[in-house]
Design a protein around this motif. Sequence first.
Motif, PDB file in Angstrom:
ATOM      1  N   ASP A  11       0.846  -1.194   0.000  1.00 44.93           N
ATOM      2  CA  ASP A  11       0.000   0.000   0.000  1.00 44.93           C
ATOM      3  C   ASP A  11       0.882   1.245   0.000  1.00 44.93           C
ATOM      4  OD1 ASP A  11      -1.819   2.055   0.392  1.00 44.93           O
ATOM      5  OD2 ASP A  11      -2.944   0.998   1.947  1.00 44.93           O
ATOM      6  N   ALA A  12       1.154   1.782  -1.182  1.00 44.65           N
ATOM      7  CA  ALA A  12       2.002   2.977  -1.306  1.00 44.65           C
ATOM      8  C   ALA A  12       1.334   4.191  -0.671  1.00 44.65           C
ATOM      9  CB  ALA A  12       2.317   3.247  -2.773  1.00 44.65           C
ATOM     10  N   LYS A  13       0.015   4.253  -0.718  1.00 42.08           N
ATOM     11  CA  LYS A  13      -0.712   5.407  -0.175  1.00 42.08           C
ATOM     12  C   LYS A  13      -0.477   5.572   1.327  1.00 42.08           C
ATOM     13  CE  LYS A  13      -5.409   7.142   0.189  1.00 42.08           C
ATOM     14  NZ  LYS A  13      -6.805   6.863  -0.084  1.00 42.08           N
ATOM     15  N   THR A  14      -0.366   4.460   2.057  1.00 39.41           N
ATOM     16  CA  THR A  14      -0.103   4.528   3.499  1.00 39.41           C
ATOM     17  C   THR A  14       1.361   4.249   3.832  1.00 39.41           C
ATOM     18  OG1 THR A  14      -0.677   2.200   3.844  1.00 39.41           O
ATOM     19  CG2 THR A  14      -2.460   3.825   4.089  1.00 39.41           C
ATOM     20  N   GLY A  15       2.166   3.889   2.824  1.00 41.35           N
ATOM     21  CA  GLY A  15       3.575   3.604   3.053  1.00 41.35           C
ATOM     22  C   GLY A  15       3.809   2.292   3.773  1.00 41.35           C
ATOM     23  N   ARG A  16       2.994   1.278   3.470  1.00 42.73           N
ATOM     24  CA  ARG A  16       3.085   0.021   4.217  1.00 42.73           C
ATOM     25  C   ARG A  16       3.261  -1.193   3.314  1.00 42.73           C
ATOM     26  NH1 ARG A  16      -1.929   1.764   7.869  1.00 42.73           N
ATOM     27  NH2 ARG A  16      -0.856   3.415   8.989  1.00 42.73           N
ATOM     28  N   LEU A  17       4.058  -2.112   3.808  1.00 42.13           N
ATOM     29  CA  LEU A  17       4.233  -3.434   3.215  1.00 42.13           C
ATOM     30  C   LEU A  17       3.969  -4.431   4.329  1.00 42.13           C
ATOM     31  CD1 LEU A  17       5.288  -5.476   1.052  1.00 42.13           C
ATOM     32  CD2 LEU A  17       7.583  -5.038   1.971  1.00 42.13           C
ATOM     33  N   GLY A  58       7.809   2.732  -4.577  1.00 41.75           N
ATOM     34  CA  GLY A  58       7.244   1.510  -5.119  1.00 41.75           C
ATOM     35  C   GLY A  58       7.616   0.309  -4.282  1.00 41.75           C
ATOM     36  N   PHE A  59       7.462  -0.855  -4.904  1.00 42.59           N
ATOM     37  CA  PHE A  59       7.716  -2.127  -4.249  1.00 42.59           C
ATOM     38  C   PHE A  59       8.494  -3.006  -5.219  1.00 42.59           C
ATOM     39  CE2 PHE A  59       3.856  -0.302  -2.595  1.00 42.59           C
ATOM     40  CZ  PHE A  59       4.010  -0.423  -1.226  1.00 42.59           C
ATOM     41  N   ALA A  60       9.244  -3.941  -4.677  1.00 39.62           N
ATOM     42  CA  ALA A  60       9.993  -4.884  -5.507  1.00 39.62           C
ATOM     43  C   ALA A  60      10.142  -6.169  -4.708  1.00 39.62           C
ATOM     44  CB  ALA A  60      11.364  -4.309  -5.870  1.00 39.62           C
TER      45      ALA A  60
END
Length: 172
Positions: A86-92, A118-120
């Motif tokens: 969730d990029a909007k909340t800055g959570r993985l 982003g995420f990877a």
Amino acid sequence: DKLWTSRNWASHRILATGGDTARFEVDYAPWPVDLVRRVSERRSFALPMGSHFTRMVSTLTSDTAEPLVVGIGIAKKRGGQRVVRDAKTGRLTVHEAVDPAHGAMSVTVAADPAQVRGFAEDADNYLLLLAVTPGRPFAYYTGYGWDRGLDIASAADWDALVARTRFDFSPR
């Protein structure tokens, strides 16, 4: 597009051992990035009593002033995992599959959404990618819950706890 990682910490300092929060700091020796750059890190940890989350503040230094993209990761495990990005909340968040004999863990990394790029993932890790500037500290949190603990009985309980947690990303 390669994951360049530090090694074990080179030095440490215990800042506080009693009271409501344990605090310590570690320094990582310089490591190569892209074979043309060297980066080092000082990271402080704050472990508040009664919290599922550890607050970290990192300051990276580099032999160039160019911005960096930092990957903060959660290790992949066998047996199936559900990943929530969730990029909007800055959570993985990663939820393990439930093991009937041992239960399941849920793990979250939380960072300032303004820094998220982003995420990877690689063969071993799920990564939250952050844009950082050398010499400028940035804060993030890691935390976990076990479905056989006192206050987390399921992945949904963990998600609810994460949603109501107010993270302070100021690098104080």
